[in-house]
Scaffold this motif. Structure first.
Motif, PDB file in Angstrom:
ATOM      1  N   LEU A   1       0.789  -1.223   0.000  1.00 52.04           N
ATOM      2  CA  LEU A   1       0.000   0.000   0.000  1.00 52.04           C
ATOM      3  C   LEU A   1       0.826   1.280   0.000  1.00 52.04           C
ATOM      4  N   LEU A   2       1.764   1.417   0.937  1.00 52.71           N
ATOM      5  CA  LEU A   2       2.405   2.725   1.102  1.00 52.71           C
ATOM      6  C   LEU A   2       3.282   3.100  -0.102  1.00 52.71           C
TER       7      LEU A   2
ATOM      8  N   THR B   1       4.128   6.038  -5.371  1.00 59.80           N
ATOM      9  CA  THR B   1       4.610   5.894  -6.750  1.00 59.80           C
ATOM     10  C   THR B   1       3.537   6.200  -7.786  1.00 59.80           C
ATOM     11  N   TYR B   2       2.329   5.735  -7.528  1.00 66.78           N
ATOM     12  CA  TYR B   2       1.288   5.860  -8.559  1.00 66.78           C
ATOM     13  C   TYR B   2       0.138   6.781  -8.177  1.00 66.78           C
TER      14      TYR B   2
ATOM     15  N   SER C   1      -7.375   0.393   9.076  1.00 66.72           N
ATOM     16  CA  SER C   1      -6.846  -0.951   9.329  1.00 66.72           C
ATOM     17  C   SER C   1      -6.796  -1.808   8.073  1.00 66.72           C
ATOM     18  N   GLU C   2      -6.094  -1.275   7.072  1.00 68.39           N
ATOM     19  CA  GLU C   2      -6.006  -1.962   5.782  1.00 68.39           C
ATOM     20  C   GLU C   2      -4.784  -2.870   5.746  1.00 68.39           C
ATOM     21  N   ASN C   3      -3.658  -2.325   6.282  1.00 65.59           N
ATOM     22  CA  ASN C   3      -2.374  -2.960   6.014  1.00 65.59           C
ATOM     23  C   ASN C   3      -1.536  -2.880   7.291  1.00 65.59           C
TER      24      ASN C   3
ATOM     25  N   GLY D   1      -1.789  -7.198  -1.126  1.00 67.35           N
ATOM     26  CA  GLY D   1      -1.293  -8.071  -0.051  1.00 67.35           C
ATOM     27  C   GLY D   1      -1.625  -7.529   1.326  1.00 67.35           C
ATOM     28  N   SER D   2      -2.775  -6.846   1.449  1.00 61.22           N
ATOM     29  CA  SER D   2      -3.097  -6.159   2.703  1.00 61.22           C
ATOM     30  C   SER D   2      -3.583  -7.114   3.787  1.00 61.22           C
TER      31      SER D   2
END
Ligand code: GUN
Ligand code: ZN
Length: 435
Positions: free
Chosen positions: A92-93, A98-99, A233-235, A300-301
């Motif tokens: 995520l971070l 980057t995008y 609380s995603e990742n 992949g969270s």
């Protein structure tokens, strides 16, 4: 007074209750009729019974062999991330850096925003989604542009300006005060104008100062019928960061709670790394969870825990989270939700998934009676699903022995190709090209 009455014949399905907790959850008519008058549902039921109630000369659109059901509701999606869907990143971070942030920068330009909003809404309609809770960018014009495009199509949409005053590039940073002022002006301009509804949208706790969260909470109290949307609380790396930034909070969601942002019409994206106390708080405040399986698997969270959420009685719905999510299709979102549930040792029947994508979402948004099923008087947002949309779907669905099997095949194998037509407030807004 002249009325505009239209009738649609096909197999008809809609929900009255959550199949996880009720035996009599749905209404199914193999040969059904949906009657729409002036953009609202007038009646839904058996063709044989209802046909006789039509005025002489009424036109019946024949969708026999296809399914009529309420339009899908996607409770968490980012329209500015349309063009960066499927961008590779390790989590995520870094993906945000980057995008996401460079893509969102482009929305300072209203012409760019308008062209993306048009594509985005048409893509939702192609996938059978008639309502969504939508993040815009930090730029107020990104909201104006979005609502103008949704109003033009006659859609019931919820959207809001992202509030973000720290831990982000300068080019996307607002301040606590400007974000509150802009948000209030946008509420006054758009909330409840036609079918548009406003969501107060702090991006997530790490990108807001305490002052910004406080002002967001004050707006949520001053305008109690607005929506709130954010991420929680995603990742795991994100959760660790929140613990550092807010050392005095009991948990991540407690940060929002302490600023008055847990209440009905608050939609929390992801909700993976919650504890029992968090889930209880969600249930007692009627805050809702937007479950984003394609995004959570892609980044992949983590895996959403349906069983614990149900035990606590949390309001649930499904969401794509495009561009973290990898599909605009709620059918594909069900496909991944099913597998997430399996990996957590639980089981999601297809009936439940279709409930979550329709009435479950409407209930999460306090919109039952307005959208989400075919109760008389609801807005006629509906879709026509084609069980024969692809050779494989045709082969599989022709062998299905129950409604559950039919819906399951549609959820696992279906996507935009299965949506033959989409209607918003009784008006056709998408028709799949036949070839
Ligand atoms: N957390 C904060 N911003 C975002 C975003 O844009 N997408 C996702 N998936 N998570 C976020
Ligand atoms: Zn998101």
């Amino acid at each position: 007074m002249t009325t505009n009455l239209q009738a649609y014949r096909g197999s008809l399905l809609h929900f009255l209750a959550d199949p996880a907790f009720n035996e009599q959850s749905h209404d199914w008519h193999e040969d059904g009729l949906l009657i729409v008058e002036d953009g609202k549902v007038k009646a839904a039921g058996d063709y044989a019974t209802l046909h006789a109630t039509l005025p002489p000369g009424a036109v019946v659109h024949d969708y026999s062999g296809k399914l009529l059901m309420p339009g899908f509701i996607d409770t968490h999606i980012h329209y500015p991330q349309t063009d960066m869907i499927a961008s590779p990143s390790e989590g995520l971070l870094p993906w945000l850096e980057t995008y996401t942030f460079p893509s969102e920068r482009q929305f300072e330009d209203s012409t760019h925003a308008a062209s993306v909003a048009d594509f985005f809404l048409d893509e939702l309609l192609r996938c059978g989604t008639t309502t969504a809770m939508v993040y815009c960018t930090v730029h107020p014009q990104s909201v104006n542009t979005f609502f103008a495009a949704s109003e033009q199509r006659g859609l019931r949409m919820v959207a809001g300006k992202v509030m973000m005053d720290r831990n982000c590039p300068d080019f996307l940073r607002d301040t606590a005060e400007t974000s509150a002022r802009d948000t209030e002006a946008l509420i006054q301009r758009w909330h409840k104008r036609g079918r548009s509804l406003y969501a107060i949208t702090p991006r997530f706790a790490p990108t807001s100062t305490e002052r910004q969260l406080q002002l967001a909470g004050e707006l949520a109290a001053a305008y109690p019928d607005t929506y709130i949307q954010t991420h929680v609380s995603e990742n795991e790396a994100e959760c660790a960061w929140v613990r550092e930034l807010f050392p005095n909070s009991r948990s991540y969601i407690d940060v929002y709670d302490s600023y008055g942002m847990m209440r009905p019409r608050a939609m929390y994206g992801h909700c993976i790394w919650l504890n029992e106390h968090d889930r209880r708080r969600m249930a007692e405040t009627q805050s809702a969870a937007a479950i984003c399986p394609t995004s959570n698997l892609f980044l992949g969270s983590g895996l959403f825990d349906f069983e614990r959420a149900d035990d606590a009685g949390v309001l649930l719905s499904l969401a794509t989270d495009v561009g973290g999510g990898t599909s605009f299709s709620m059918l594909q979102t069900m496909n991944e939700a099913y597998k997430v549930a399996r990996l957590k040792g639980s089981y999601l029947p297809a009936l439940r998934m279709f409930y979550l994508a329709t009435l479950g979402a409407a209930r999460s948004m306090q919109l039952e009676g307005t959208i989400g099923n075919f109760a008389a008087g609801t807005e006629a947002d509906f879709i026509v699903i084609d069980p024969q949309a692809t050779p494989l779907l045709q082969r599989r669905t022709s062998r299905s022995n129950s409604l559950e099997e039919l819906l399951f095949a549609l959820a696992l194998l279906g996507d935009d190709r299965a949506i033959a037509a989409t209607y918003a407030a009784g008006r056709q807004v998408h028709a799949r090209e036949m070839n």
